[in-house]
Write an enzyme that holds these catalytic residues in place. Sequence first.
Site: not given
Length: 607
Positions: A251-252
Amino acid sequence: MFLIRRLKACLSRTSLAAILLLTSVFIVFTCAKYLYQTDHQQFRPVQRQLIKKHVHHHEHQHNPSSDPEKIVQLNLEPIEQISTLEKRRLLQQNDSSIQFETTKIGTKTISLIVHFDLKGAAPKISYFEQIFPLIRKWGATGVCMEYEDMFPFDGIVSSAKHKQAYTKEDIEKINNLAERNHLDVMPLLQTYGHLEFLLKLEEFSDLRENSRYPQVISPCTNKTYPVLFAMIDQYLALHPNMRLFHIGFDEVYYFLTHPDCEEFRRLTNIQSQYDLFAHHLNIIVNYIRAKNPNLQLFIWHDILQNLNMETSMKYKLFQTVTPVLWSYREDMSVEGFVSGPQATTFGMYRSLWGATAFKGSTHEVATTSDVRHHYENQVSWIKQLNGYIPTKWKNFDGIIITGWSRYDHFLSLCELLPYSIPSLAYSLAAWKEPFKSLPHMDIYTNKQLQTYVQKELQCSETIHFTSHEHAIKPPPKCKYPGYDVYHALISLPALWTEVQRAESFVDKYVTDLHVKFGYIHVKRGEECLEKLKPAVLQLQHFIKSFRGVMDEIFPSQVAVEWLETYFMKNYRAVVKRYHFIQRAVKEQKSWLPRPIPDVDKLDENET
């Protein structure tokens, strides 16, 4: 005279033979004793230089095309650091009373790691002392400890530490407890996204990829790496025997927005978000491998899956990282990584893992678990692996059964760990024989499964499978660690039903207008108090008893946070109304003439 000489000669030869025989016996006994002692030192590591010399000596003889450095890289791990599964096998050889059931898909043995998300409601170490033996008995081979701010950071990152963080001695206790229960420890340290616990602080705000959002650290500034390396060093120091290390990378959301990124792009020629991702991953991996080349490094798959083949090969990711494919659906076969070229690509990694969930994956503010949903999630994975391990995913080695406590650092607590132990029991049971190999049955009709879990949890009857059942079924009586928290939470819907029943009576006689303008029917008010008083006392009793059972497992702040999130707003509204009626019934002696209110305009801004 001749006879005497012959006799002496004969005696001399006999003596010599006897001496030689005794000497031989002594040598054989000594060697046997040495070999026996050596054989029982089962976990003595082989020296790296000896392996390298052996490889170089035989590389041309056995496989002229092989790369000796790759052979060393591939084979050092099982030789130098024996896994928990191997220790179990060796222990069983020496003690037939110890039984460890392994999980197999076809002929492939896979690991089962239970994930503890400690960024929300981290339990006291005493609770792990009760839970670790249970999950080992239920089939787990390890624990994934996501410490986040509960880790005892010091030095330049000491300010990121939770005020109730574990101590270094606590981490040592967790390691020792896991070892006693033959569980691998896989620490999880986020090193790219989900660094809110660090980046929220003003002193680290200049490391944010996007200055407004403290989720993602920027690889564009050199100041990032001393901070990350300090955290990594401390994890390595407090887990000296670990062989599995999860470094996050999920979840960058933000890329190449830091003020230093323009110069960074010019110097590195990195122009895309996925090149940046691989570049940063490569730096972290190389740093850890320089410290300990034997560690197996895990990352979540969701960003990794977007890298093209050229980038993955450039940074040697197929050899250096282990993707963890996560899916918490009841039918995980719809995931993109299952079909088409992605499935083939993930089959190229040296090792591949998956992730299911036993809690914390259905809703950000869920307080109760859907056991049926989580069980079906496990079954769906098993079905998929039965078809893929012999074909596309021969490299598949393990499952992490996740138990999320928050969706991220800033969000609310979701299902509490003690409440979710029944869900964990069913999730682990799904991987256990005979349930894994039996034809799939709905959890409601699988009586053999229900009986097994009921016995393991020491319950009087089958636990509830959905949150809906909490409101319509009596709670089962169980004896597993943390059951009192479970009982409190599943009893709460019935309690609120009683409160609502009392309030439905009060609603007829005490409206918001009555409260605002102090205009009440005294006789009806007295009747309302009779209805409300038992409800208020029950709510107050719940607060006291809930805090009591929670404080046995968690620091006291956890119960306060949960109550403030899910209970106190409604409780305060009930109590405020009750106190108003008490005062009004006691104090109101006369009433103003109507209209009430005596105004012709509505104040829309009044609170």
